[in-house]
Design an enzyme around this catalytic site. Structure first.
Site: not given
Ligand code: ATP
Ligand code: MN
Length: 534
Positions: A61, A203, A223, A241, A245-246, A260, A325
């Protein structure tokens, strides 16, 4: 499917008379969008059948190019700041005119009707009009999908016009440079020009809902991701980010509500979206099987590279961007909850990726500590993957989502505080970042360990375990947790050098205190007192 009369915002279907019906593709099936993207030469198929595109100049973004039209709805309600930049309506109309002129001369356009908000009481109909079949595929994957029957009487309320290849004249449109996302509440229209990053599409609607739901419908917008256990217990996961979360809400033992964006009503949690937008960097089948298996026909993959000479995606390759992504509809996750609605949460997790290795991997918060943390919205990003750069970059983003909040953070914080109190929710802070030292010295907490901690918390296994109070932050740290080596639970013990740890902890506490100064006058003394003490 017959093409309805395509309506455009502000009543003027400018330029649409240029189009013949066969140049307007209405509600194309995902298979057709895949074929059309291949035909235009802008996409490739991966070996598992996913559509792979490059989003061009923008692979993330561009917050500095997001504008909110300053009008009778927004003037006195939006929290104007460097994130929420006002744009005069005359500039909006100029940009609108240019984008409609542009859309009138592209060879084809794709029109898609969809909606957001899975709880029928809050449903918002959206029409996405774009010059790119893959952008329409993104809308299909990420928004909710009306049935054939619903389409017969579908009335779009909001319009999103997406023109990635259009470069606007910055001066003429009152914007910073050639690209912009412009949101008008009076026109109920979002103009997206000059960027192909699809995340802008989802978003921008999220930002709209962050205004409308709390302001007009008394619904807290968040969020966060959400899932639900076999006993019907909902959990939500807030985090900026990259905090997980995902990843962490996709759990084979629990149904996924959404990954999300969610709303919290008097009696439910509901997903705004109909799909997931997962990070793909270093994705592995072993660690994240559900996400990995969602990469198939209909899934859109952005900014990845193939292994040379093949169509196999190299998830380790971050040479285009670290922010690779994938978007796929929610039902690509086998245990997604069909209704995308759940009950009031029993547990709330705040996810933070603390690259300083200071915050405990899991700790329980009091309600006032939770408010302090929610308003602070801390995470620390690592500087990048370049060798030699080891300094983490601390980020404080109110409500774990400041870029998408249109109202003052206190509006969301007060709503959350009331709801937490009313429902007696259990609150956890989970550090998905570093342990045993900061970035460069320690290592990232293993995903399997974080999953085990969350599973234990959800199963109530941490309830009766003795806890230690973190001396500076005041959180309660469980002294043991099934499936997790005890040594990592207390950060101090995981570090080899205790005085180095103390120094880093003091440093991080100071960052929190400094950041909170701007909220000090607006919060209760109890919340203020729930911050770190040095
Ligand atoms: P966004 O808001 O950008 O979508 P998000 O909060 O959904 O971000 P994720 O897509 O879940 O974030 O990204 C977390 C990243 O960190 C993943 O690539 C995951 O494999 C990695 N990772 C490594 N170690 C951990 C951990 N202990 N817990 C969670 N994620 C981890
Ligand atoms: Mn996510």
């Amino acid at each position: 499917m017959s093409v309805p009369i395509i309506s455009f915002p502000s009543g003027k279907p400018v330029g649409l008379s240029f189009f013949h019906n066969d140049e307007i593709k209405y509600q194309s099936a995902p298979e057709d969008l895949v074929q059309e993207s291949l035909r235009t030469g802008e996409a490739k198929l991966s070996d598992s059948g996913a559509l792979v595109i490059q989003t061009g100049q923008f692979t993330g973004r561009s917050p500095k190019d997001r504008f909110i039209v300053y009008d009778e709805i927004t003037a006195k309600t939006v929290d104007w700041n460097e994130i929420n930049q006002p744009l005069d309506p005359t500039y909006y109309f100029q940009a609108h005119k240019r984008i409609m002129e542009y859309m009138a001369q592209v060879p084809e356009i794709w029109v898609r009707d969809c909606y957001s908000c899975a709880d029928a009481r809050y449903r918002m109909n959206i029409r996405v009009v774009t010059e790119k079949p893959w952008a329409s595929l993104f809308a299909h994957n990420m928004f909710l999908r009306p049935t054939e029957k619903e389409l017969e009487t579908f009335k779009p309320e909001w319009h999103i016009i997406v023109a990635p290849d259009l470069k606007l004249d910055a001066e003429e449109c009152g914007i910073r440079q050639h690209n912009a996302v412009i949101v008008s509440f009076v026109q109920k229209t979002i103009l997206i020009a000059g960027t192909g990053y699809t995340g802008e599409i989802k978003k921008s609607i999220f930002s709209v809902l962050n205004f409308l739901l709390p302001h007009e419908k008394n619904v807290l917008s968040m969020h966060c991701s959400a899932n639900i256990g076999k006993q019907g217990d909902t959990a939500i996961f807030f985090g900026l980010s990259g905090t997980g979360k995902t990843t962490l809400s996709t759990d084979p033992e629990r149904e996924l509500i959404g990954d999300d964006e969610h709303g919290w009503t008097e009696d439910s949690i509901f997903n705004f979206e109909g799909g997931c937008y997962a990070k793909a960097i270093n994705l592995s089948e072993e660690r994240e099987p559900d996400i990995f298996h969602a990469i198939k026909g209909g899934t859109l993959v952005e900014n990845v590279k193939f292994f040379a000479g093949t169509n196999k995606i190299n998830f380790e390759d971050g040479s285009i961007t670290e922010n690779t992504r994938i978007s796929y509809p929610l039902y690509y996750i086998s245990n997604a909850k069909k209704t995308s609605v759940g009950g009031i949460p029993k547990n709330i997790f705040f996810l933070t990726c603390d690259a300083y290795g200071v915050l405990p991997p899991i700790s329980r918060l009091t309600p006032t500590q939770a408010m302090y943390q929610y308003i602070s919205g801390y995470t620390a990003k690592i500087a990048g993957t370049e060798t030699g750069i080891t300094d983490p970059k601390p980020t404080f983003s109110a409500c774990f989502g400041a870029p998408f909040l249109l109202l003052h953070p206190s509006v969301y914080a007060e709503m959350l505080g009331r709801k937490m109190e009313e429902h007696g929710v259990t609150l956890w802070l989970v550090n998905t970042g570093w342990t045993g030292g900061e970035y460069g010295a320690g290592q990232r907490i293993k995903l399997s360990h974080t999953r085990a901690m969350i599973t234990a918390a959800l199963a109530g296994q941490l309830k009766d375990i003795s806890m230690e109070t973190e001396p500076v932050f005041g959180f309660s740290i469980p002294l043991c947790c099934p499936g997790v080596p005890t040594i990592i639970l207390i950060p101090q013990k995981a570090w080899q050098n205790e005085s180095a740890f103390d120094e880093k902890r003091r440093f991080l506490a100071q960052l929190f205190i400094k950041n909170f100064e701007r909220y000090a006058l607006g919060v209760s003394p109890e919340i203020l007192d729930a911050g770190p003490k040095i």
